[in-house]
Design an enzyme around this catalytic site. Structure first.
Site, mmCIF file in Angstrom:
data_model
loop_
_atom_site.group_PDB
_atom_site.id
_atom_site.type_symbol
_atom_site.label_atom_id
_atom_site.label_comp_id
_atom_site.label_asym_id
_atom_site.label_seq_id
_atom_site.Cartn_x
_atom_site.Cartn_y
_atom_site.Cartn_z
ATOM 1 N N ASP A 34 18.169 -45.274 49.292
ATOM 2 C CA ASP A 34 19.094 -44.481 48.477
ATOM 3 C C ASP A 34 18.717 -44.540 47.002
ATOM 4 O OD1 ASP A 34 20.422 -43.906 50.697
ATOM 5 O OD2 ASP A 34 22.218 -45.099 50.259
ATOM 6 N N TYR A 37 15.972 -42.198 46.023
ATOM 7 C CA TYR A 37 16.508 -40.846 46.144
ATOM 8 C C TYR A 37 17.431 -40.521 44.955
ATOM 9 C CZ TYR A 37 19.121 -37.048 48.257
ATOM 10 O OH TYR A 37 19.706 -35.848 48.495
ATOM 11 N N ASP A 38 18.335 -41.445 44.680
ATOM 12 C CA ASP A 38 19.293 -41.237 43.585
ATOM 13 C C ASP A 38 18.591 -41.102 42.247
ATOM 14 O OD1 ASP A 38 21.287 -41.348 45.366
ATOM 15 O OD2 ASP A 38 21.901 -43.418 44.912
ATOM 16 N N SER A 83 27.938 -15.319 74.671
ATOM 17 C CA SER A 83 28.488 -16.558 75.240
ATOM 18 C C SER A 83 27.627 -16.921 76.440
ATOM 19 C CB SER A 83 29.900 -16.352 75.746
ATOM 20 O OG SER A 83 30.647 -15.647 74.835
ATOM 21 N N LEU A 84 27.989 -17.984 77.107
ATOM 22 C CA LEU A 84 27.242 -18.374 78.298
ATOM 23 C C LEU A 84 28.162 -18.339 79.505
ATOM 24 C CD1 LEU A 84 25.249 -21.465 76.998
ATOM 25 C CD2 LEU A 84 24.354 -19.214 77.549
ATOM 26 N N GLU A 114 18.357 -28.069 78.147
ATOM 27 C CA GLU A 114 18.673 -28.740 76.888
ATOM 28 C C GLU A 114 20.158 -29.071 76.847
ATOM 29 O OE1 GLU A 114 18.665 -25.662 73.521
ATOM 30 O OE2 GLU A 114 17.844 -24.570 75.217
ATOM 31 N N LYS A 116 23.960 -29.097 75.744
ATOM 32 C CA LYS A 116 24.882 -28.115 75.165
ATOM 33 C C LYS A 116 25.815 -28.865 74.225
ATOM 34 C CE LYS A 116 27.935 -24.332 76.455
ATOM 35 N NZ LYS A 116 29.095 -24.714 75.661
ATOM 36 N N ASP A 118 28.656 -29.611 71.523
ATOM 37 C CA ASP A 118 30.014 -29.095 71.416
ATOM 38 C C ASP A 118 30.442 -29.036 69.953
ATOM 39 O OD1 ASP A 118 32.261 -28.100 72.448
ATOM 40 O OD2 ASP A 118 33.119 -30.006 73.094
ATOM 41 N N ARG A 137 30.391 -17.121 64.661
ATOM 42 C CA ARG A 137 30.237 -16.175 65.751
ATOM 43 C C ARG A 137 31.260 -15.030 65.655
ATOM 44 N NH1 ARG A 137 32.458 -15.301 70.741
ATOM 45 N NH2 ARG A 137 30.985 -14.637 72.316
ATOM 46 N N GLU A 173 24.057 -25.034 66.483
ATOM 47 C CA GLU A 173 25.404 -25.574 66.572
ATOM 48 C C GLU A 173 25.648 -26.538 65.422
ATOM 49 O OE1 GLU A 173 26.906 -24.205 69.109
ATOM 50 O OE2 GLU A 173 28.670 -25.433 69.593
ATOM 51 N N TYR A 225 18.928 -24.094 68.179
ATOM 52 C CA TYR A 225 18.527 -23.961 69.577
ATOM 53 C C TYR A 225 17.893 -22.618 69.933
ATOM 54 C CZ TYR A 225 23.401 -22.251 69.878
ATOM 55 O OH TYR A 225 24.575 -21.602 69.652
ATOM 56 N N LYS A 314 28.212 -27.143 83.465
ATOM 57 C CA LYS A 314 29.273 -27.986 82.891
ATOM 58 C C LYS A 314 29.481 -29.195 83.783
ATOM 59 C CE LYS A 314 30.803 -25.605 79.317
ATOM 60 N NZ LYS A 314 32.042 -24.920 79.170
ATOM 61 N N CYS A 408 67.039 -17.618 78.328
ATOM 62 C CA CYS A 408 65.788 -17.682 77.570
ATOM 63 C C CYS A 408 65.931 -18.707 76.437
ATOM 64 C CB CYS A 408 65.463 -16.305 76.990
ATOM 65 S SG CYS A 408 64.127 -16.338 75.790
ATOM 66 N N CYS A 411 66.074 -16.570 72.978
ATOM 67 C CA CYS A 411 67.105 -15.611 72.582
ATOM 68 C C CYS A 411 68.381 -15.753 73.408
ATOM 69 C CB CYS A 411 66.581 -14.178 72.677
ATOM 70 S SG CYS A 411 66.359 -13.604 74.365
ATOM 71 N N CYS A 439 62.146 -13.602 80.676
ATOM 72 C CA CYS A 439 63.285 -13.270 79.824
ATOM 73 C C CYS A 439 63.524 -11.771 80.001
ATOM 74 C CB CYS A 439 62.947 -13.585 78.370
ATOM 75 S SG CYS A 439 64.102 -12.826 77.218
ATOM 76 N N CYS A 444 63.307 -9.559 72.979
ATOM 77 C CA CYS A 444 63.293 -11.016 72.733
ATOM 78 C C CYS A 444 62.365 -11.326 71.559
ATOM 79 C CB CYS A 444 62.822 -11.766 73.971
ATOM 80 S SG CYS A 444 62.582 -13.523 73.663
HETATM 81 S S1 IVH Z 1 22.160 -20.953 73.911
HETATM 82 C C1 IVH Z 1 23.759 -16.995 74.693
HETATM 83 N N1 IVH Z 1 21.956 -23.501 73.578
HETATM 84 O O1 IVH Z 1 27.511 -22.892 73.598
HETATM 85 C C2 IVH Z 1 24.489 -17.833 73.713
HETATM 86 N N2 IVH Z 1 24.092 -22.551 73.217
HETATM 87 O O2 IVH Z 1 29.088 -21.493 75.591
HETATM 88 C C3 IVH Z 1 24.225 -19.281 73.921
HETATM 89 N N3 IVH Z 1 25.803 -24.146 72.500
HETATM 90 O O3 IVH Z 1 28.152 -20.085 71.624
HETATM 91 C C4 IVH Z 1 23.132 -19.754 73.121
HETATM 92 N N4 IVH Z 1 24.506 -25.930 72.504
HETATM 93 O O4 IVH Z 1 27.670 -22.285 70.434
HETATM 94 C C5 IVH Z 1 22.790 -22.463 73.538
HETATM 95 N N5 IVH Z 1 21.561 -25.758 73.281
HETATM 96 C C6 IVH Z 1 22.398 -24.730 73.251
HETATM 97 C C7 IVH Z 1 23.758 -24.871 72.886
HETATM 98 C C8 IVH Z 1 24.570 -23.754 72.883
HETATM 99 C C9 IVH Z 1 25.728 -25.462 72.272
HETATM 100 C C10 IVH Z 1 27.031 -23.347 72.373
HETATM 101 C C11 IVH Z 1 26.857 -22.110 71.536
HETATM 102 C C12 IVH Z 1 27.383 -20.971 72.370
HETATM 103 C C13 IVH Z 1 28.184 -21.690 73.396
HETATM 104 C C14 IVH Z 1 28.247 -20.884 74.678
#
Ligand code: IVH
Length: 676
Positions: A34, A37-38, A83-84, A114, A116, A118, A137, A173, A225, A314, A408, A411, A439, A444
């Site tokens: 550090d 760097y600092d 999305s996936l 690879e 995924k 979160d 997104r 991500e 990714y 998943k 309800c 209401c 209801c 309402c």
């Molecule tokens: S591939 C086609 N690769 O998962 C869109 N997605 O459920 C997916 N995510 O919106 C791109 N790790 O935010 C891909 N290694 C990875 C990922 C990844 C996390 C997320 C991404 C996407 C969501 C879909």
């Protein structure tokens, strides 16, 4: 030091500091001290203070912009953010694998696995190696510009390592480590602030607030990714090459990845990763499996919101036990009463869970759930937790039965039991036949409130959150969603706690959202069974609101992906007097519904094709989709009116018929040329 010497020194300092940052944040090298760097940073700051002409907004020392933004600017993604599709078991994965092979006419496929991560998906754009924009997104088409917040993340390079492409769009991500979340929540507990349920919410919350200084304190990380757009730079043929290239350009890419030449290898990867998952620094909610070859990805294409060439494996749901403290009843947009179980907070699948929907009153009876019961709850990834079992053996005798409310809770109107009706909230799929309580009051306030919330979110009016909407309603500023569009700055500014500035922002945003794409408008209307995707199908097929309003049930039913439930509710919606009055009011108040683009016209418009024999590069299904997407038609039998017959290997009698009738025959190569 003279000016030109200072310039050179500044450049050197920047380069050295960037190198140290990269080693520390991306390569996790501990030997970067550090102090060094600092000290370099201090010298750099002194020099740029003395020579302000060398201040560079995009340089490393300016990662934190200083000023909070007024609001996020919307940006349209050049390449849609998809999305996936999830798979929850080995069997599902195997079905996916079979489908991929069938659609590509291949017996073997090389996959790429690879982790995924979160967190929050972000799209980063680099022009001439410089980070110029980062966005969320959003709905996949339009996101929010969060560049300033993203710049505070050290693992996002502000400049790419040469040689870099002229234009590059990277997807990845933004994540928070589990350790950082723990620290943050401890702090929040001390100061009485709400706790984040998981690393994903914490990462998203940090990036979706307007002050980059705050984002900078959150210690976020970024893993790249995918590359979705590139101009100049390396030629890429596989997904794994993209990962390699991302690393060369200076991005952090997670190390847990592997090529797999069989499903068994993919499963081995998921099983291996499962073992380290809990100890992993970041939250992981599954494994992304992709077809590695990019040409094959192209062939497989996208259906709906998700690519066919990728799947999210998943991990199976996790279960935990907890005690039900209370059961509350909420009223949804359709008036359905939804019971909600409140628990002692407990950790399941990486999230703190303190409540779960019980779906409907029927479910309570089926489970024989009582207040005070010990229950088993289940949570899979980002799916809403649910109660799956009551441990009746744990009862003490002091548990209380849950009563169906006779009125309800919002209401006080009469509640009615309806059997067999399916209901659908704007973003969920229809529930199976069940008993539900509604209801009976069409006015309402809870129904209205949920509807208003849905409406403004479909219109992307971000300034109007649930609390503000409720205030406007309570104060009599609005009685329905159409009133929103005639709110004036003065109306709002008169309310206590609303300043001129916020009133101005609200009115400006509403004004800018008055013109809305047909698909969003249809979605906003809250027609039974018409979710976002269905609304898009309707819009693309009919083109204008007028056409939809005039269509009969058969015409609606004839659309691909649309079934009898949607056609009936859509048809009925536009026959209801109250609904028509509401539509008229929206129009009077200045809402303009944009025409939707008709199904794509393309270079094959007006041409018809017949496919025969086996194509080596793609299945017939894919070939058909390609033709349709370019505006062409596909027919099953050969006649004089067809434009072309595409003949693959071992063609059948269709080829001879075509030759007899003089219909032009295309080889697979000629056909591919036509498509490209
Ligand atoms: S591939 C086609 N690769 O998962 C869109 N997605 O459920 C997916 N995510 O919106 C791109 N790790 O935010 C891909 N290694 C990875 C990922 C990844 C996390 C997320 C991404 C996407 C969501 C879909």
């Amino acid at each position: 030091m003279n000016k030109s010497e200072a310039k050179k020194r500044i450049q050197k300092l920047r380069r050295e500091i960037a190198k140290l940052r990269y080693e520390y944040h991306v390569e996790n090298k501990a030997d970067v001290t550090d102090d060094v760097y600092d000290s370099l940073t201090r010298e750099l700051n002194d020099l740029t203070a003395k020579y302000p002409e060398f201040v560079d907004r995009n340089a490393g020392e300016n990662r934190v912009a200083g000023k909070p933004l007024d609001k996020f600017v919307k940006v349209r993604h050049k390449v849609r953010m998809l999305s996936l599709n999830d798979v929850f078991s080995e069997e599902d994965l195997s079905l996916w694998d079979q489908r991929v092979k069938k659609l590509t006419n291949r017996k073997e496929i090389e996959y790429f696995c690879e982790a995924k991560l979160d967190g929050l998906a972000a799209s980063l754009i680099y022009i001439n190696g410089k980070f110029v924009r980062g966005a969320t997104r959003g709905d996949g088409f339009i996101g929010e510009d969060i560049t300033e917040n993203l710049k505070t993340i050290h693992s996002i390079p502000l400049s790419l390592k040469p040689p870099y492409p002229v234009y590059l769009e990277v997807r990845g991500e933004a994540v928070m480590s589990k350790a950082t979340l723990l620290k943050l929540n401890k702090q929040n507990q001390k100061t009485g602030q709400p706790l984040f349920a998981n690393t994903r919410n914490a990462a998203a919350g940090s990036l979706r607030q307007l002050d980059p200084n705050l984002a900078a304190k959150r210690n976020l990380d970024f893993f790249a990714y995918d590359i979705v757009d590139i101009n100049g730079g390396k030629k890429l043929e596989t997904h794994s090459e993209k990962h390699q290239y991302l690393r060369e350009l200076g991005f952090q890419v997670d190390q847990n990845e592997a090529k797999s030449s069989s499903l068994a290898e993919v499963m081995a990867f998921t099983n291996k990763f499962k073992k380290i998952r809990d100890k992993f620094q970041y939250g992981i909610d599954g494994i992304v499996v992709s077809v590695d070859n990019l040409d094959l990805q192209q062939t497989l294409g996208v259906v709906g919101k998700a690519p066919r060439y990728m799947a999210a494996f998943k991990y199976p749901a996790e279960r935990a036990t907890t005690v039900v403290k209370d059961v509350r009843v909420n009223v949804g947009r359709t008036g359905v009463l939804t019971p909600l179980a409140i628990f002692e907070p407990t950790l399941v699948a990486g999230s703190m869970v303190s409540k779960a929907t019980l779906h409907n009153m029927d479910q309570i009876e089926r489970l024989d759930l009582r207040i005070g019961d010990t229950v088993v709850i289940e949570k899979a990834g980002d799916v809403i937790p649910k109660v799956v079992q009551v441990l009746a053996g744990m009862r003490t005798g002091r548990e209380r039965k849950v009563k169906v409310p006779s009125a309800c809770p919002e209401c006080g109107s009469r509640v009615e039991k309806r059997i067999g009706g399916t209901f659908r909230d704007h973003n969920s799929s229809p529930a199976p036949l069940s008993v539900a309580y509604y209801c009976t009051n069409p006015k309402c306030p809870a129904k209205d409130e949920r509807y208003l919330e849905h409406f403004v979110s479909a219109f992307d009016i971000y300034e109007l959150g649930p609390k503000i909407l409720r205030r406007f309603k309570d104060e009599g500023l609005i009685t329905d969603a159409a009133d929103i569009f005639v709110l004036s700055k003065e109306d709002i500014a008169l309310l206590p706690r609303f300043g001129e500035k916020s009133a101005e922002n609200i009115v400006a945003e509403i004004k800018s959202k008055k013109k809305v794409p047909l698909s969003k408008f249809l979605w906003a209307l809250g027609i039974l069974h018409v979710g976002e995707e269905t609304a898009r199908d309707l819009a693309e097929n009919f083109g204008t609101l007028d056409m939809i309003m005039k269509a009969n049930q058969e015409e609606i039913n004839a659309i691909e992906n649309i079934g009898p439930a949607v056609s009936e509710s859509t048809y009925e919606f536009f026959r209801n007097k109250d609904n028509l009055r509401f539509l008229e009011k929206l129009k009077q108040n200045g809402v303009i519904v944009d025409k939707a683009e008709k199904r794509k016209a393309g270079k094959l418009t007006g041409m018809s094709f017949v496919l025969t024999g086996t194509l080596s590069g793609m299945s017939r299904e894919i070939a058909k989709e390609k033709i349709l997407s370019l505006g062409g038609k596909v027919a099953g039998s050969v006649s004089k009116t067809r434009s072309y017959v595409v003949a693959g290997a071992d063609p059948g009698s269709k080829l001879t018929t075509a030759q007899k009738l003089g219909v032009r025959v295309l080889s697979e190569d000629e056909f591919l040329k036509m498509l490209s």
